[in-house]
Write a protein that holds these residues in place. Structure first.
Motif, PDB file in Angstrom:
ATOM      1  N   LEU A  20       0.604  -1.345  -0.259  1.00 51.01           N
ATOM      2  CA  LEU A  20      -0.099  -0.341  -0.399  1.00 51.01           C
ATOM      3  C   LEU A  20       0.886   1.337   0.104  1.00 51.01           C
ATOM      4  N   GLN A  21       2.047   1.277   0.844  1.00 51.91           N
ATOM      5  CA  GLN A  21       2.545   1.990   0.154  1.00 51.91           C
ATOM      6  C   GLN A  21       3.617   2.414  -0.788  1.00 51.91           C
ATOM      7  N   ARG A  22       3.638   1.345  -1.918  1.00 55.04           N
ATOM      8  CA  ARG A  22       4.365   1.638  -2.922  1.00 55.04           C
ATOM      9  C   ARG A  22       3.554   1.442  -4.438  1.00 55.04           C
ATOM     10  N   ILE A  23       2.047   0.663  -4.356  1.00 54.80           N
ATOM     11  CA  ILE A  23       1.056   1.022  -5.256  1.00 54.80           C
ATOM     12  C   ILE A  23      -0.098   0.770  -4.761  1.00 54.80           C
ATOM     13  N   ALA A  24      -0.744   2.170  -5.819  1.00 60.09           N
ATOM     14  CA  ALA A  24      -2.363   2.021  -5.666  1.00 60.09           C
ATOM     15  C   ALA A  24      -3.561   0.766  -5.380  1.00 60.09           C
ATOM     16  N   PRO A  25      -4.046   0.955  -4.057  1.00 59.03           N
ATOM     17  CA  PRO A  25      -4.427   0.076  -3.528  1.00 59.03           C
ATOM     18  C   PRO A  25      -5.509  -0.371  -4.594  1.00 59.03           C
ATOM     19  N   SER A  26      -5.924  -0.045  -5.631  1.00 59.74           N
ATOM     20  CA  SER A  26      -6.678  -1.013  -6.375  1.00 59.74           C
ATOM     21  C   SER A  26      -5.823  -2.054  -7.591  1.00 59.74           C
ATOM     22  N   ASP A  27      -5.032  -1.779  -6.626  1.00 63.76           N
ATOM     23  CA  ASP A  27      -4.254  -2.578  -7.756  1.00 63.76           C
ATOM     24  C   ASP A  27      -3.204  -3.738  -6.886  1.00 63.76           C
ATOM     25  N   ILE A  28      -4.128  -3.918  -5.790  1.00 63.25           N
ATOM     26  CA  ILE A  28      -3.933  -4.758  -4.663  1.00 63.25           C
ATOM     27  C   ILE A  28      -5.210  -5.454  -4.688  1.00 63.25           C
ATOM     28  N   GLY A  29      -5.183  -7.112  -4.615  1.00 64.63           N
ATOM     29  CA  GLY A  29      -6.141  -8.224  -4.015  1.00 64.63           C
ATOM     30  C   GLY A  29      -5.797  -9.004  -2.607  1.00 64.63           C
ATOM     31  N   VAL A  30      -6.792  -9.776  -2.048  1.00 70.33           N
ATOM     32  CA  VAL A  30      -6.610 -10.227  -1.385  1.00 70.33           C
ATOM     33  C   VAL A  30      -6.793 -11.518  -1.239  1.00 70.33           C
ATOM     34  N   SER A  31      -6.952 -12.777  -0.627  1.00 71.94           N
ATOM     35  CA  SER A  31      -7.460 -13.430  -0.919  1.00 71.94           C
ATOM     36  C   SER A  31      -7.131 -14.741   0.634  1.00 71.94           C
ATOM     37  N   VAL A  32      -8.747 -14.785   1.440  1.00 74.71           N
ATOM     38  CA  VAL A  32      -8.151 -14.410   2.533  1.00 74.71           C
ATOM     39  C   VAL A  32      -9.753 -15.191   3.188  1.00 74.71           C
ATOM     40  N   ARG A  33      -9.636 -16.439   4.129  1.00 73.03           N
ATOM     41  CA  ARG A  33     -10.177 -17.493   4.460  1.00 73.03           C
ATOM     42  C   ARG A  33     -11.539 -16.769   4.787  1.00 73.03           C
ATOM     43  N   ASN A  34     -11.573 -15.511   5.704  1.00 74.62           N
ATOM     44  CA  ASN A  34     -12.640 -15.335   6.317  1.00 74.62           C
ATOM     45  C   ASN A  34     -12.929 -13.077   5.901  1.00 74.62           C
ATOM     46  N   PRO A  35     -12.701 -12.679   5.155  1.00 76.16           N
ATOM     47  CA  PRO A  35     -13.479 -11.431   3.965  1.00 76.16           C
ATOM     48  C   PRO A  35     -13.148 -10.634   5.751  1.00 76.16           C
ATOM     49  N   ASP A  36     -14.565 -10.698   6.554  1.00 75.00           N
ATOM     50  CA  ASP A  36     -14.992  -9.987   7.646  1.00 75.00           C
ATOM     51  C   ASP A  36     -13.373  -9.527   8.544  1.00 75.00           C
ATOM     52  N   ARG A  37     -12.619 -10.020   8.154  1.00 77.39           N
ATOM     53  CA  ARG A  37     -11.064 -10.213   9.273  1.00 77.39           C
ATOM     54  C   ARG A  37     -10.278  -8.937   8.442  1.00 77.39           C
ATOM     55  N   ALA A  38     -10.973  -8.920   7.186  1.00 73.13           N
ATOM     56  CA  ALA A  38     -10.070  -8.092   6.316  1.00 73.13           C
ATOM     57  C   ALA A  38     -10.574  -6.275   6.000  1.00 73.13           C
ATOM     58  N   GLN A  39     -11.335  -6.503   6.616  1.00 67.48           N
ATOM     59  CA  GLN A  39     -12.641  -4.988   6.016  1.00 67.48           C
ATOM     60  C   GLN A  39     -12.072  -3.739   6.592  1.00 67.48           C
ATOM     61  N   HIS A  40     -10.611  -3.850   7.062  1.00 64.64           N
ATOM     62  CA  HIS A  40     -10.305  -2.510   7.531  1.00 64.64           C
ATOM     63  C   HIS A  40      -8.944  -2.487   5.513  1.00 64.64           C
ATOM     64  N   LEU A  41      -8.549  -3.678   5.639  1.00 67.60           N
ATOM     65  CA  LEU A  41      -7.940  -3.257   4.006  1.00 67.60           C
ATOM     66  C   LEU A  41      -8.861  -2.442   2.530  1.00 67.60           C
TER      67      LEU A  41
END
Length: 286
Positions: A20-41
């Motif tokens: 997030l310090q290097r590229i735009a957030p729109s260029d990043i995706g995350v694959s997580v077991r529980n999306p609720d825990r990634a709400q901050h992202l």
């Protein structure tokens, strides 16, 4: 797009922070077991999708549009981890990823007394056969210093089995290095060793712990079977104790003795030392 798995965990969580310090957030995706825990992202504009190494369809969906995928090694001790890793690699290939990165470990080999290294070796082999570019991030050891050293602040001793040289790195440095590799125009191919500039031993930890605390800290090498018996007496299952013992045995045979400058080069500075890490442990336990 760069897709990162395990982004709600410590290691790849740090990787996403640095992305997030290097590229735009729109260029990043995350694959997580529980999306609720990634709400901050998600709140920062990162694409969040559900994915599990046991669900190929969900993985393909979460990896969609990926140019690069960073796979964290599975921490599910009850699972067939090699199959999980193969499933994730295949899903990334099928989703069209051009490069796959994987959090491996220093000393990876099929012929090691430390079982996880054979799992990493099998995963790296599948990566090499995947048909796409790949990078194995062979990190030095990291984790909880309390587990590694025991209650040295209370006892004044580090009483563990005999050990040899190894590299104990900080997860924050490993995560930052992964972000640097992911965003570097000239990618690193194949295995990449990410270690301290020089290996250390538990005797080194004792020396630095004594200097920081101002109190003597003695390194005591406990015979293997005596240590196993003590662990079992303290409630640790024997199988778990013997598993941990294999790590010490692997250090003795030189599996982790090879330093490499790559981590320092990627960070643009020396990685955090064992003194740095001990100092932070002491602050946390005050």
């Amino acid at each position: 797009m760069i897709i990162v798995t395990g982004a709600t965990g410590a290691l790849n969580g740090f990787t996403v922070e640095h992305l997030l310090q290097r590229i735009a957030p729109s260029d990043i995706g995350v694959s997580v077991r529980n999306p609720d825990r990634a709400q901050h992202l998600a709140d920062q504009g990162v694409r969040v999708r559900q994915g599990s190494y046991d669900d190929p369809d969900a993985l393909r969906h979460s990896f969609a549009d990926a140019e690069q995928v960073l796979l964290v090694s599975s921490s599910d001790v009850t699972a067939d981890v090699i199959t999980q890793h193969r499933t994730a690699i295949d899903a990334a290939v099928e989703a069209g990823a051009q490069r796959i990165l994987y959090t491996s470990a220093l000393g990876t080999s099929f012929n090691s007394p430390y079982p996880p290294l054979a799992i990493h070796a099998a995963t790296e082999q599948h990566l090499a056969e995947s048909g796409v570019s790949w990078t194995a991030l062979r990190n030095g050891f990291y984790g909880d210093l309390g587990d590694l050293l025991g209650p040295w602040q209370a006892t004044g001793t580090i009483a563990k089995p005999a050990d040899g040289p190894f590299s104990w790195i900080d997860r924050r440095d490993a995560g930052e290095a992964a972000a640097a590799i992911l965003t570097n125009a000239s990618s690193l191919d194949g295995p990449v060793n990410l270690t301290l500039p020089s290996p250390v031993t538990l005797t080194d930890f004792a020396t630095h712990a004594a200097e920081l605390s101002g109190h003597p800290v003695e390194r005591i090498a406990v015979e293997d079977e005596e240590w196993i018996a003590g662990e079992v007496a303290n409630g640790v299952p024997e199988a778990a104790a013997r598993f941990t013992l294999t790590m010490f045995q692997a250090t003795r045979s030189g599996h982790f003795a090879h330093p490499d400058p790559t981590l320092s080069r990627l960070l643009g500075r020396p990685p955090r030392t064992i003194s740095d890490q001990l100092r932070e442990q002491m602050v946390r336990t005050e």
